[in-house]
Design a protein around this motif. Sequence first.
Motif, PDB file in Angstrom:
ATOM      1  N   LEU A  66       4.520 -45.070 -25.541  1.00 22.74           N
ATOM      2  CA  LEU A  66       3.137 -45.529 -25.564  1.00 22.74           C
ATOM      3  C   LEU A  66       2.327 -44.796 -26.628  1.00 22.74           C
ATOM      4  CD1 LEU A  66       2.603 -45.757 -21.722  1.00 22.74           C
ATOM      5  CD2 LEU A  66       2.367 -47.672 -23.293  1.00 22.74           C
ATOM      6  N   GLU A  67       2.524 -43.499 -26.736  1.00 18.30           N
ATOM      7  CA  GLU A  67       1.790 -42.723 -27.724  1.00 18.30           C
ATOM      8  C   GLU A  67       2.238 -43.066 -29.141  1.00 18.30           C
ATOM      9  OE1 GLU A  67       0.949 -38.646 -27.059  1.00 18.30           O
ATOM     10  OE2 GLU A  67       1.084 -38.804 -24.882  1.00 18.30           O
ATOM     11  N   LEU A  68       3.537 -43.246 -29.321  1.00 15.94           N
ATOM     12  CA  LEU A  68       4.031 -43.632 -30.641  1.00 15.94           C
ATOM     13  C   LEU A  68       3.443 -44.977 -31.062  1.00 15.94           C
ATOM     14  CD1 LEU A  68       7.756 -42.513 -30.288  1.00 15.94           C
ATOM     15  CD2 LEU A  68       6.095 -41.586 -31.930  1.00 15.94           C
ATOM     16  N   ASN A  69       3.332 -45.901 -30.111  1.00 19.15           N
ATOM     17  CA  ASN A  69       2.752 -47.203 -30.428  1.00 19.15           C
ATOM     18  C   ASN A  69       1.287 -47.093 -30.829  1.00 19.15           C
ATOM     19  OD1 ASN A  69       5.129 -48.574 -30.019  1.00 19.15           O
ATOM     20  ND2 ASN A  69       4.578 -49.366 -27.999  1.00 19.15           N
ATOM     21  N   LEU A  70       0.561 -46.162 -30.199  1.00 19.29           N
ATOM     22  CA  LEU A  70      -0.846 -45.970 -30.558  1.00 19.29           C
ATOM     23  C   LEU A  70      -0.991 -45.397 -31.965  1.00 19.29           C
ATOM     24  CD1 LEU A  70      -2.359 -44.636 -27.227  1.00 19.29           C
ATOM     25  CD2 LEU A  70      -2.957 -46.761 -28.383  1.00 19.29           C
ATOM     26  N   THR A  71       0.065 -44.761 -32.478  1.00 18.23           N
ATOM     27  CA  THR A  71       0.004 -44.185 -33.823  1.00 18.23           C
ATOM     28  C   THR A  71       0.684 -45.083 -34.856  1.00 18.23           C
ATOM     29  OG1 THR A  71       2.038 -42.899 -33.506  1.00 18.23           O
ATOM     30  CG2 THR A  71      -0.035 -41.862 -32.873  1.00 18.23           C
ATOM     31  N   GLY A  72       1.031 -46.298 -34.445  1.00 13.48           N
ATOM     32  CA  GLY A  72       1.545 -47.245 -35.431  1.00 13.48           C
ATOM     33  C   GLY A  72       2.930 -47.788 -35.196  1.00 13.48           C
ATOM     34  N   ALA A  73       3.698 -47.208 -34.290  1.00 15.68           N
ATOM     35  CA  ALA A  73       5.038 -47.731 -33.999  1.00 15.68           C
ATOM     36  C   ALA A  73       4.921 -49.050 -33.239  1.00 15.68           C
ATOM     37  CB  ALA A  73       5.831 -46.717 -33.182  1.00 15.68           C
ATOM     38  N   GLN A  74       5.999 -49.781 -33.207  1.00 17.96           N
ATOM     39  CA  GLN A  74       6.009 -51.065 -32.498  1.00 17.96           C
ATOM     40  C   GLN A  74       7.222 -51.123 -31.575  1.00 17.96           C
ATOM     41  OE1 GLN A  74       5.774 -54.046 -35.598  1.00 17.96           O
ATOM     42  NE2 GLN A  74       3.563 -53.799 -35.805  1.00 17.96           N
ATOM     43  N   LEU A  75       7.244 -50.195 -30.638  1.00 21.73           N
ATOM     44  CA  LEU A  75       8.386 -50.069 -29.740  1.00 21.73           C
ATOM     45  C   LEU A  75       8.226 -50.940 -28.498  1.00 21.73           C
ATOM     46  CD1 LEU A  75       8.679 -46.166 -29.809  1.00 21.73           C
ATOM     47  CD2 LEU A  75      10.205 -47.788 -30.981  1.00 21.73           C
ATOM     48  N   THR A  76       9.349 -51.387 -27.974  1.00 20.80           N
ATOM     49  CA  THR A  76       9.364 -51.956 -26.631  1.00 20.80           C
ATOM     50  C   THR A  76       9.312 -50.791 -25.653  1.00 20.80           C
ATOM     51  OG1 THR A  76      10.661 -53.873 -27.299  1.00 20.80           O
ATOM     52  CG2 THR A  76      10.692 -53.295 -24.960  1.00 20.80           C
ATOM     53  N   VAL A  77       8.319 -50.792 -24.781  1.00 19.22           N
ATOM     54  CA  VAL A  77       8.142 -49.670 -23.867  1.00 19.22           C
ATOM     55  C   VAL A  77       9.027 -49.893 -22.650  1.00 19.22           C
ATOM     56  CG1 VAL A  77       6.499 -48.343 -22.492  1.00 19.22           C
ATOM     57  CG2 VAL A  77       5.785 -49.339 -24.677  1.00 19.22           C
ATOM     58  N   ASP A  78      10.147 -49.182 -22.621  1.00 20.62           N
ATOM     59  CA  ASP A  78      11.117 -49.350 -21.533  1.00 20.62           C
ATOM     60  C   ASP A  78      11.540 -48.045 -20.887  1.00 20.62           C
ATOM     61  OD1 ASP A  78      12.642 -48.244 -23.534  1.00 20.62           O
ATOM     62  OD2 ASP A  78      13.961 -49.992 -23.786  1.00 20.62           O
ATOM     63  N   THR A  85      13.443 -45.593 -30.723  1.00 18.00           N
ATOM     64  CA  THR A  85      12.497 -44.519 -30.403  1.00 18.00           C
ATOM     65  C   THR A  85      12.760 -43.301 -31.279  1.00 18.00           C
ATOM     66  OG1 THR A  85      12.277 -45.293 -28.113  1.00 18.00           O
ATOM     67  CG2 THR A  85      11.620 -43.021 -28.565  1.00 18.00           C
ATOM     68  N   GLY A  86      14.044 -42.980 -31.488  1.00 24.65           N
ATOM     69  CA  GLY A  86      14.388 -41.851 -32.356  1.00 24.65           C
ATOM     70  C   GLY A  86      13.865 -42.047 -33.762  1.00 24.65           C
ATOM     71  N   THR A  87      13.997 -43.262 -34.278  1.00 24.73           N
ATOM     72  CA  THR A  87      13.496 -43.547 -35.623  1.00 24.73           C
ATOM     73  C   THR A  87      11.981 -43.393 -35.677  1.00 24.73           C
ATOM     74  OG1 THR A  87      15.309 -45.073 -36.087  1.00 24.73           O
ATOM     75  CG2 THR A  87      13.300 -45.347 -37.385  1.00 24.73           C
ATOM     76  N   ALA A  88      11.289 -43.893 -34.645  1.00 22.32           N
ATOM     77  CA  ALA A  88       9.832 -43.782 -34.616  1.00 22.32           C
ATOM     78  C   ALA A  88       9.395 -42.321 -34.535  1.00 22.32           C
ATOM     79  CB  ALA A  88       9.277 -44.562 -33.424  1.00 22.32           C
ATOM     80  N   VAL A  89      10.139 -41.508 -33.794  1.00 20.60           N
ATOM     81  CA  VAL A  89       9.825 -40.079 -33.706  1.00 20.60           C
ATOM     82  C   VAL A  89       9.968 -39.429 -35.074  1.00 20.60           C
ATOM     83  CG1 VAL A  89      10.581 -37.861 -32.786  1.00 20.60           C
ATOM     84  CG2 VAL A  89      10.373 -39.834 -31.258  1.00 20.60           C
ATOM     85  N   ARG A  90      11.075 -39.708 -35.741  1.00 22.47           N
ATOM     86  CA  ARG A  90      11.295 -39.093 -37.063  1.00 22.47           C
ATOM     87  C   ARG A  90      10.232 -39.541 -38.069  1.00 22.47           C
ATOM     88  NH1 ARG A  90      16.639 -39.818 -35.337  1.00 22.47           N
ATOM     89  NH2 ARG A  90      16.743 -41.908 -36.279  1.00 22.47           N
ATOM     90  N   THR A  91       9.842 -40.787 -37.992  1.00 21.48           N
ATOM     91  CA  THR A  91       8.784 -41.279 -38.887  1.00 21.48           C
ATOM     92  C   THR A  91       7.478 -40.533 -38.634  1.00 21.48           C
ATOM     93  OG1 THR A  91       9.788 -43.480 -39.003  1.00 21.48           O
ATOM     94  CG2 THR A  91       7.449 -43.320 -39.557  1.00 21.48           C
ATOM     95  N   PHE A  92       7.155 -40.358 -37.361  1.00 27.15           N
ATOM     96  CA  PHE A  92       5.940 -39.625 -37.016  1.00 27.15           C
ATOM     97  C   PHE A  92       6.035 -38.182 -37.487  1.00 27.15           C
ATOM     98  CE2 PHE A  92       3.607 -36.777 -34.222  1.00 27.15           C
ATOM     99  CZ  PHE A  92       2.328 -37.325 -34.253  1.00 27.15           C
ATOM    100  N   GLN A  93       7.155 -37.543 -37.255  1.00 30.34           N
ATOM    101  CA  GLN A  93       7.316 -36.146 -37.653  1.00 30.34           C
ATOM    102  C   GLN A  93       7.162 -35.977 -39.159  1.00 30.34           C
ATOM    103  OE1 GLN A  93      11.188 -35.703 -35.797  1.00 30.34           O
ATOM    104  NE2 GLN A  93      10.358 -34.346 -34.196  1.00 30.34           N
ATOM    105  N   ALA A  94       7.781 -36.849 -39.922  1.00 28.71           N
ATOM    106  CA  ALA A  94       7.688 -36.749 -41.378  1.00 28.71           C
ATOM    107  C   ALA A  94       6.242 -36.922 -41.843  1.00 28.71           C
ATOM    108  CB  ALA A  94       8.583 -37.812 -42.021  1.00 28.71           C
TER     109      ALA A  94
END
Length: 360
Positions: A66-78, A85-94
């Motif tokens: 949910l937090e990643l989606n608020l920062t721009g990710a487009q994940l299915t929340v499951d 999710t791992g890719t979205a985390v790495r994108t956020f970290q970078a």
Amino acid sequence: MSTLLSTRRRLSLGLALASVLTGVGAYTAAAAPATAAPAPIPLTSSACPADLQPGEADGCVTQLQLELNLTGAQLTVDGQFGSATGTAVRTFQAAHSLTADGIVGPATKSALDAAAGSASGTVDLRTQCGDLQTGVGGACVSTLQTMLNTFHAGRLTVDGQFGPATDTAVRNFQAAHALTIDGIAGTAVKNALYTSTPAPLPSGAVDPTKVLNAAKSYLGVKYVWGGGHSLRGEGPGPSLGTCDQYNGPLPCKANITTGLDCSGLVRAAFWFGAGIDLAHGGGTTEQTLDKHLTPIIESQRRPGDVEYFGADAHNTVHVVLYAGTDPTTGADMMYEAKETNSNVHYVTLRTGGYWYHVSA
């Protein structure tokens, strides 16, 4: 309550938050849109592992997504920490100068909470957010605060943090809409926010019926020493109180209990019923000095007038709101927040005090 001005000057927002709230700053996001997802758990909760990584499946991951989606990710929340999710985390970290390893440790959690909490944009409280209450933060709270301000339920800074001021505004909104007054923005509050039409605060000549209806909406609210006095910037309405100058039953619980004291009740009634903020949060003595009050004699009283009790007309310790004659019993009645361990009530009028008429 005789006076709170000195208290108000001494108390700070930090003091109130430090002593009362738990979990403040931990962003608790919206309930997951996917029904199969576990309920979100704040990332900094002890229920979440220190490091979230691929393979995790629980409410902590729901919160993460949910937090990643608020920062721009487009994940299915499951609630499943998979490759996306791992890719979205790495994108956020970078993007935030963190080690891009896909592991959500303390540094990533902190950065993600902050980013999600300041995320811009309006969300739909009904479909994108769970129940909102003290300690929650983020875009859902920002939207809630904006809508509460529209309804004049508070004077909130839209900061995405559900603290005492937002709690007070929710309670004011609940009282005005005949909802259970608990400070939680659940389904009933959200539906009312979206289906009700905001009305401007009353202005012009004081309509005593509106003032008395505002007072009536607080029947059953707990008496709390200092409640309703904007000690933490909440604006009028039920709020946390204070133990400063408290002389009621011990131990004092006023600073961890939400409610109104006598002058807090009268203040709320005139703010929401007439758009007048008596003494801007001062106690009974300060209210008697307010420019909107005109002294009258008891025989001139009429519904909506106020009666102060004390040593003299400007050295007072208690106030009640005259409600007029009850059509059923024929008795003169009043609205009053009397003392600790009681609630705001509608009872037979006591006389012998100092009377004032309130006008615009």
